[in-house]
Scaffold this motif. Structure first.
Motif, short mmCIF file in Angstrom:
data_model
loop_
_atom_site.label_atom_id
_atom_site.label_comp_id
_atom_site.label_asym_id
_atom_site.label_seq_id
_atom_site.Cartn_x
_atom_site.Cartn_y
_atom_site.Cartn_z
N GLY A 119 -35.26 33.40 2.01
CA GLY A 119 -34.24 32.53 2.57
C GLY A 119 -34.78 31.72 3.73
O GLY A 119 -35.99 31.69 3.99
N ASP A 120 -33.88 31.05 4.44
CA ASP A 120 -34.25 30.25 5.59
C ASP A 120 -34.93 31.11 6.64
O ASP A 120 -34.55 32.27 6.87
CB ASP A 120 -32.99 29.60 6.19
CG ASP A 120 -33.33 28.67 7.35
OD1 ASP A 120 -33.27 29.14 8.50
OD2 ASP A 120 -33.66 27.50 7.09
N GLU A 123 -32.49 32.44 9.09
CA GLU A 123 -31.28 33.09 8.58
C GLU A 123 -31.56 33.84 7.28
O GLU A 123 -30.78 33.78 6.35
CB GLU A 123 -30.17 32.05 8.37
CG GLU A 123 -29.72 31.35 9.63
CD GLU A 123 -29.10 32.29 10.65
OE1 GLU A 123 -28.59 33.36 10.25
OE2 GLU A 123 -29.13 31.97 11.85
N TYR A 128 -30.05 38.74 8.86
CA TYR A 128 -28.61 38.98 8.68
C TYR A 128 -28.32 40.48 8.71
O TYR A 128 -27.38 40.94 9.38
CB TYR A 128 -28.14 38.37 7.37
CG TYR A 128 -26.65 38.23 7.23
CD1 TYR A 128 -26.02 37.01 7.48
CD2 TYR A 128 -25.85 39.31 6.85
CE1 TYR A 128 -24.64 36.87 7.34
CE2 TYR A 128 -24.49 39.18 6.72
CZ TYR A 128 -23.88 37.95 6.96
OH TYR A 128 -22.52 37.82 6.83
N SER A 249 -28.58 36.36 -0.80
CA SER A 249 -28.30 35.00 -0.32
C SER A 249 -27.60 34.20 -1.43
O SER A 249 -27.63 34.58 -2.60
CB SER A 249 -29.60 34.31 0.08
OG SER A 249 -30.39 34.04 -1.08
N GLN A 250 -27.00 33.09 -1.04
CA GLN A 250 -26.34 32.23 -2.03
C GLN A 250 -27.34 31.71 -3.05
O GLN A 250 -27.02 31.57 -4.24
CB GLN A 250 -25.63 31.07 -1.32
CG GLN A 250 -24.90 30.12 -2.25
CD GLN A 250 -23.77 30.79 -3.02
OE1 GLN A 250 -23.22 31.81 -2.58
NE2 GLN A 250 -23.43 30.25 -4.18
N ASP A 251 -28.57 31.44 -2.62
CA ASP A 251 -29.60 30.96 -3.54
C ASP A 251 -29.98 32.02 -4.56
O ASP A 251 -30.45 31.69 -5.65
CB ASP A 251 -30.85 30.53 -2.76
CG ASP A 251 -30.65 29.23 -2.03
OD1 ASP A 251 -29.75 28.45 -2.43
OD2 ASP A 251 -31.39 28.96 -1.06
N ASN A 310 -22.61 38.26 0.85
CA ASN A 310 -23.38 37.03 0.68
C ASN A 310 -23.82 36.57 2.07
O ASN A 310 -22.99 36.33 2.94
CB ASN A 310 -22.51 35.96 0.01
CG ASN A 310 -23.27 34.70 -0.34
OD1 ASN A 310 -24.12 34.22 0.43
ND2 ASN A 310 -23.00 34.13 -1.50
N THR A 311 -25.13 36.47 2.27
CA THR A 311 -25.63 36.20 3.63
C THR A 311 -25.37 34.76 4.08
O THR A 311 -25.68 34.43 5.22
CB THR A 311 -27.14 36.49 3.73
OG1 THR A 311 -27.86 35.72 2.76
CG2 THR A 311 -27.40 37.97 3.49
N ASP A 312 -24.82 33.94 3.21
CA ASP A 312 -24.37 32.61 3.64
C ASP A 312 -23.00 32.69 4.32
O ASP A 312 -22.55 31.71 4.90
CB ASP A 312 -24.31 31.65 2.46
CG ASP A 312 -25.69 31.13 2.06
OD1 ASP A 312 -26.67 31.91 2.19
OD2 ASP A 312 -25.80 29.97 1.64
N THR A 313 -22.35 33.84 4.21
CA THR A 313 -21.06 34.03 4.86
C THR A 313 -21.27 34.27 6.35
O THR A 313 -22.13 35.08 6.72
CB THR A 313 -20.33 35.25 4.27
OG1 THR A 313 -20.21 35.09 2.86
CG2 THR A 313 -18.95 35.42 4.89
#
Length: 331
Positions: A119-120, A123, A128, A249-251, A310-313
């Motif tokens: 991921g990023d 982030e 996370y 992650s979302q990806d 979801n780690t984009d949350t």
């Protein structure tokens, strides 16, 4: 202990050790969340037994001031615990019993294997997971629970000894912040590729397991070929109420990929040429959903709690909705 309330990017992190303020800013970019966390409590899952006084109701009876039940008087009992009002109504002596209050032991295990770095850079899943574990740790310390944390890959690679009391939260944040900084650094060129395909492997050593009954939270992307069921059984056998926090992650949930690509295994470093199209993405989504369902089934079968994140949350939303709605946290 007082923490700064200002927001913003952390100060320079080039020193060998982070200051308490730098650690706080790295772990909690929005420190106002701390006040919200202080009002929450970790659900023990079951009534607990122990030997250390705390604020939790135990399944054993003792000397706290919360009434539990009556029992008939027996010769040798302390007559000061006779309920004389009941004696006056019935003519029989009954002893008042009280719940023993014990502290909860909260054990936090965070997966810091290479797949967690996906991921990023700022982030990724490891960041996370560590921040989420810091939230749980702070909730525990604020509630007078005892909190410890361990980091695992193919083995336990880092440990924060048990902490107690809100004043110890600075040590918790320091440990988490230093771990975040270390996971950002590239591994040495001569470091061998770790075998992290077996989730049970890090917990086969007795020293890796909790010594006291309590609640264990495991933060991981669960990207293991085997050992998930065995690992959970191991913790349950160690008298733990287990919460498995599954992070993707979302990806990873819905990858936005197409064409001829060389996909790299983040754990082993091996690659594979893959032609990605609509059909393959659909099969992938079905496989992810099936894997989540299987993890949930295993946890339900063993009496553990499964939570998907979801780690984009946003972190705050995960605490307020996912955790509270699952009743693993209480207000």
């Amino acid at each position: 202990m007082t923490f700064p309330t200002g927001q913003g990017k952390p100060e320079s992190l080039t020193g060998s050790t982070l200051t308490p303020q730098q650690a706080l800013q790295l772990v909690f970019p929005n420190p106002s969340l701390l006040a919200e966390l202080e009002r929450l409590r970790i659900n023990a899952g079951v009534q607990i037994k122990g030997t250390l006084a705390g604020k939790r109701r135990s399944s054993s009876l003792g000397g706290s001031q919360e009434f539990a039940d009556y029992r008939p008087y027996s010769p040798g009992d302390d007559i000061r615990r006779i309920d004389w009002n009941v004696y006056g109504r019935t003519g029989k002596a009954f002893m008042r019993q009280y719940w023993d209050e014990q502290e909860l032991h909260v054990h936090l295990y965070v997966d810091v294997s290479r797949s967690m770095a996906f991921g990023d850079e700022e982030e990724n899943k490891a960041y996370y997971a560590l921040r989420l574990a810091a939230c749980l740790g702070y909730i525990g310390l604020s509630g007078d629970d005892r909190v410890s944390m361990q980091l695992f890959r193919d083995r336990i690679i880092g440990e924060l000894p048990p902490l107690h009391g809100r004043a110890a939260s600075a040590k918790l944040f320091q440990f988490v912040a230093e771990t975040m900084r270390q996971t950002k650094e590239a591994p040495p060129a001569n470091e061998s590729i770790l075998d992290t395909t077996d989730m049970a492997s890090p917990f086969k050593a007795t020293a890796a397991l909790p010594r006291r009954a309590g609640t264990t939270w495991i933060f991981t992307d669960a990207m293991f070929e085997q050992g998930i069921h065995e690992a959970l059984v191991t913790f349950i056998a160690a008298r733990q109420h287990v919460v498995l926090v599954h992070l993707l992650s979302q990806d990873e949930v819905e990858p936005n990929l197409s064409g001829e690509l060389n996909l790299i295994d983040s754990e082993r470093g091996t690659g594979k040429e893959v032609a990605i199209g609509h059909k393959l993405l659909k099969e992938y989504s079905q496989a992810v959903a099936s894997f989540q369902h299987e993890l949930k089934r295993i946890c339900a079968e063993l009496g553990a709690v499964y939570l998907f994140v979801n780690t984009d949350t946003p972190l705050e939303e995960t605490i307020r909705t996912t955790f509270l709605s699952a009743n693993v946290l209480n207000k």
